[in-house]
Scaffold this active site. Structure first.
Site, PDB file in Angstrom:
ATOM      1  N   ARG A  46       0.903  -1.275   0.011  1.00 18.67           N
ATOM      2  CA  ARG A  46       0.103  -0.138   0.000  1.00 18.67           C
ATOM      3  C   ARG A  46       0.884   1.149   0.126  1.00 18.67           C
ATOM      4  O   ARG A  46       0.597   2.328  -0.581  1.00 18.67           O
ATOM      5  CB  ARG A  46      -0.942   0.198   1.221  1.00 18.67           C
ATOM      6  CG  ARG A  46      -1.627   1.427   1.372  1.00 18.67           C
ATOM      7  CD  ARG A  46      -2.912   1.216   2.424  1.00 18.67           C
ATOM      8  NE  ARG A  46      -2.713   0.472   3.422  1.00 18.67           N
ATOM      9  CZ  ARG A  46      -2.273   0.767   4.462  1.00 18.67           C
ATOM     10  NH1 ARG A  46      -1.353   1.801   4.756  1.00 18.67           N
ATOM     11  NH2 ARG A  46      -2.058  -0.118   5.337  1.00 18.67           N
ATOM     12  N   TYR A  98     -16.564  17.072 -14.242  1.00 17.50           N
ATOM     13  CA  TYR A  98     -17.268  15.451 -14.278  1.00 17.50           C
ATOM     14  C   TYR A  98     -18.229  15.357 -13.251  1.00 17.50           C
ATOM     15  O   TYR A  98     -17.961  15.723 -12.107  1.00 17.50           O
ATOM     16  CB  TYR A  98     -16.044  14.829 -14.067  1.00 17.50           C
ATOM     17  CG  TYR A  98     -16.514  13.197 -14.001  1.00 17.50           C
ATOM     18  CD1 TYR A  98     -17.279  12.384 -14.777  1.00 17.50           C
ATOM     19  CD2 TYR A  98     -16.151  12.469 -12.759  1.00 17.50           C
ATOM     20  CE1 TYR A  98     -17.386  11.299 -14.810  1.00 17.50           C
ATOM     21  CE2 TYR A  98     -16.270  11.174 -12.529  1.00 17.50           C
ATOM     22  CZ  TYR A  98     -17.095  10.687 -13.693  1.00 17.50           C
ATOM     23  OH  TYR A  98     -17.448   9.206 -13.383  1.00 17.50           O
ATOM     24  N   ASP A 170      -7.923  19.274 -13.333  1.00 17.57           N
ATOM     25  CA  ASP A 170      -8.336  18.046 -13.863  1.00 17.57           C
ATOM     26  C   ASP A 170      -7.897  18.008 -15.243  1.00 17.57           C
ATOM     27  O   ASP A 170      -8.496  18.862 -16.047  1.00 17.57           O
ATOM     28  CB  ASP A 170      -9.542  17.587 -13.404  1.00 17.57           C
ATOM     29  CG  ASP A 170      -9.978  16.240 -14.194  1.00 17.57           C
ATOM     30  OD1 ASP A 170      -9.087  15.768 -15.073  1.00 17.57           O
ATOM     31  OD2 ASP A 170     -11.044  15.591 -13.608  1.00 17.57           O
ATOM     32  N   LYS A 195      -8.636   6.911 -18.816  1.00 22.07           N
ATOM     33  CA  LYS A 195      -8.919   7.502 -20.243  1.00 22.07           C
ATOM     34  C   LYS A 195      -7.671   7.600 -21.164  1.00 22.07           C
ATOM     35  O   LYS A 195      -7.110   6.452 -21.286  1.00 22.07           O
ATOM     36  CB  LYS A 195      -9.310   9.150 -20.204  1.00 22.07           C
ATOM     37  CG  LYS A 195     -10.516   9.104 -18.950  1.00 22.07           C
ATOM     38  CD  LYS A 195     -11.719   8.589 -19.249  1.00 22.07           C
ATOM     39  CE  LYS A 195     -12.851   8.135 -18.227  1.00 22.07           C
ATOM     40  NZ  LYS A 195     -12.593   8.688 -16.878  1.00 22.07           N
TER      41      LYS A 195
HETATM   42  C1  LIG Z   1     -12.588  14.831 -16.460  1.00 17.92           C
HETATM   43  C2  LIG Z   1     -12.618  13.443 -15.481  1.00 17.92           C
HETATM   44  N1  LIG Z   1     -12.039  13.379 -14.112  1.00 17.92           N
HETATM   45  C3  LIG Z   1     -12.129  12.645 -13.177  1.00 17.92           C
HETATM   46  C4  LIG Z   1     -12.928  11.323 -13.545  1.00 17.92           C
HETATM   47  C5  LIG Z   1     -13.079  10.254 -12.561  1.00 17.92           C
HETATM   48  O1  LIG Z   1     -12.162   9.091 -13.002  1.00 17.92           O
HETATM   49  P1  LIG Z   1     -12.235   7.745 -12.508  1.00 17.92           P
HETATM   50  O2  LIG Z   1     -13.607   7.251 -13.474  1.00 17.92           O
HETATM   51  O3  LIG Z   1     -11.095   7.076 -13.043  1.00 17.92           O
HETATM   52  O4  LIG Z   1     -12.515   7.448 -11.066  1.00 17.92           O
HETATM   53  C6  LIG Z   1     -13.682  11.101 -15.004  1.00 17.92           C
HETATM   54  C7  LIG Z   1     -14.279   9.923 -15.154  1.00 17.92           C
HETATM   55  O5  LIG Z   1     -14.940   9.769 -16.112  1.00 17.92           O
HETATM   56  C8  LIG Z   1     -13.532  12.367 -15.652  1.00 17.92           C
HETATM   57  O6  LIG Z   1     -14.011  12.159 -16.803  1.00 17.92           O
END
Ligand SMILES: Cc1ncc(COP(=O)(O)O)c(C=O)c1O
Length: 380
Positions: A46, A98, A170, A195
């Site tokens: 971890r 998101y 992000d 992604k």
């Molecule tokens: C722009 C963005 N940030 C964060 C996330 C969250 O990521 P995760 O699905 O890997 O938890 C997503 C998920 O679709 C996203 O599109």
């Protein structure tokens, strides 16, 4: 060294692994010690694992940071970064983040005494106006999801810095290949590596990167204390994906530009959201802070919600699904899928049309993608 080369070689040294060209997938949960506290760099998985360390090394390099931290999901990364704050602190958040980001802030962290104000961060004056004496963090996405809004990251981070707050960006949509927020003044960069970084829709993983030593110490503590860490195989898959990020992004951006040209000329398309378009509100800022304009496109059709459903259903090449950033092209209907957790009223307020369709353009042949979209648009 150029990005493409760093993405392939940084973070891992084959000479320390029998010459193995790729990082071995280390599955050990614990590591032997010759005496209490005497070990070869790892004690418990971890806290750290060699496969994860290799991934974190290349991530720090490609985001122009000094330390990176991997998590079991993008939201695990969000959870870690928000825990830098204390009850009573206030966060200014972009109003079209998101849906899952909105949810964890609104439904979970509000209960723990954090306060959030959601604003359109594409105008730096909105950010400044939303700040209170307790604001400790600015959290934004650029390009945003799904309206491809562009925030001037340098201007936004300057506002936050002036007020003594951290900026978290992000960078999932842009990827480190197209944009490096740390270079623009952000303190922490976040990715859903699920992604583009993974790139093949076969792994869920999250990332934080910083070049601030003090923040790195705090994030490392939170990563270990909360424990949302990825396993060795997941780290390996994302590391492998990063090696082809540059070529995948170039091809996906080429395809996206061709798809946008097609949509621009189509009589049933009402509105297109893509930062390369001159009429995009912040086109000039996108040009300034991004290398290219990315491979995410949203558009509104001249039709009803039901017509939108027809367009996205039954496509031969485009897969109807949530997520984005894989080699395969995906399309989705945000109002009923990724952004369903944002209340309808809020969606309306932020301009998220119920008939909006979001495309994640992959790396297939552009002509096949366009042909399939022609059929979709002919279906109503
Ligand atoms: C722009 C963005 N940030 C964060 C996330 C969250 O990521 P995760 O699905 O890997 O938890 C997503 C998920 O679709 C996203 O599109």
């Amino acid at each position: 060294m150029h990005f493409d080369t760093r993405a392939i070689h940084d973070g891992y040294d084959p000479s320390k692994n029998f010459g193995a060209v790729n990082p071995p997938i280390n599955m050990s949960s614990t590591y032997s010690q010759s005496a209490p506290g005497k070990h070869q760099g790892y004690e418990y998985a971890r806290s750290g694992n060699p496969t994860r360390a290799a991934l974190e090394g290349v991530l720090a390099s490609i985001e122009n940071g000094t330390r990176a931290f991997a998590f079991s999901s993008g939201l695990g990364a969000t959870d870690c970064v928000i825990k830098l704050l204390n009850a009573g602190d206030h966060v200014v958040v972009a109003d079209d983040v998101y849906g899952g980001t909105f949810r964890i802030f609104d439904k979970t962290y509000k209960r723990f005494g954090l306060d959030f104000t959601f604003v359109d961060t594409t105008r730096p004056q909105n950010i400044e106006a939303a700040f209170t004496a307790n604001t400790k963090m600015l959290f934004l996405e650029s390009p945003s999801n799904p309206l491809l809004k562009i925030t001037d990251i340098a201007a936004a981070a300057a506002v936050a810095r002036k007020k003594g707050a951290l900026t978290v960006v992000d960078n999932t949509f842009a990827t480190p290949y197209l944009q490096n927020p740390l270079e623009l003044g952000a303190d922490v960069v976040l990715h859903s590596a699920t992604k583009y970084l993974g790139g093949h829709s076969d792994v869920v993983l999250g990332v934080l990167v910083t070049k601030n030593d003090d923040l790195a110490t705090k994030l490392a503590f939170n990563q270990n204390a909360s424990g949302a860490v990825p396993g060795g195989l997941d780290c390996y898959l994302v590391h492998r994906g990063i090696k082809t990020l540059a070529v995948r992004m170039e091809r996906a951006c080429d395809n996206a530009e061709k798809v946008v040209t097609f949509l621009t000329e189509h009589p049933k398309v009402k509105q297109i959201y893509y930062p390369a378009l001159i009429k995009h509100k912040n086109h000039e800022i996108a040009r300034k802070q991004m290398k290219r304009f990315g491979a995410m496109i949203s558009f509104e059709i001249k039709g009803s919600v039901a017509d939108g459903v027809k367009v996205v259903s039954g496509r031969k090449i485009w897969t109807l699904g949530e997520s984005l950033g894989g080699v395969e092209s995906l399309l989705e209907h945000p109002a009923s899928m990724t952004h369903a957790s944002i209340p309808a009223e809020t969606r309306k307020k932020i301009g998220l049309d119920d008939g909006l369709i979001r495309l994640s353009v992959g790396i297939e042949h552009a002509e096949d993608l366009i042909e399939d979209l022609v059929e979709g648009l002919d279906s109503f």
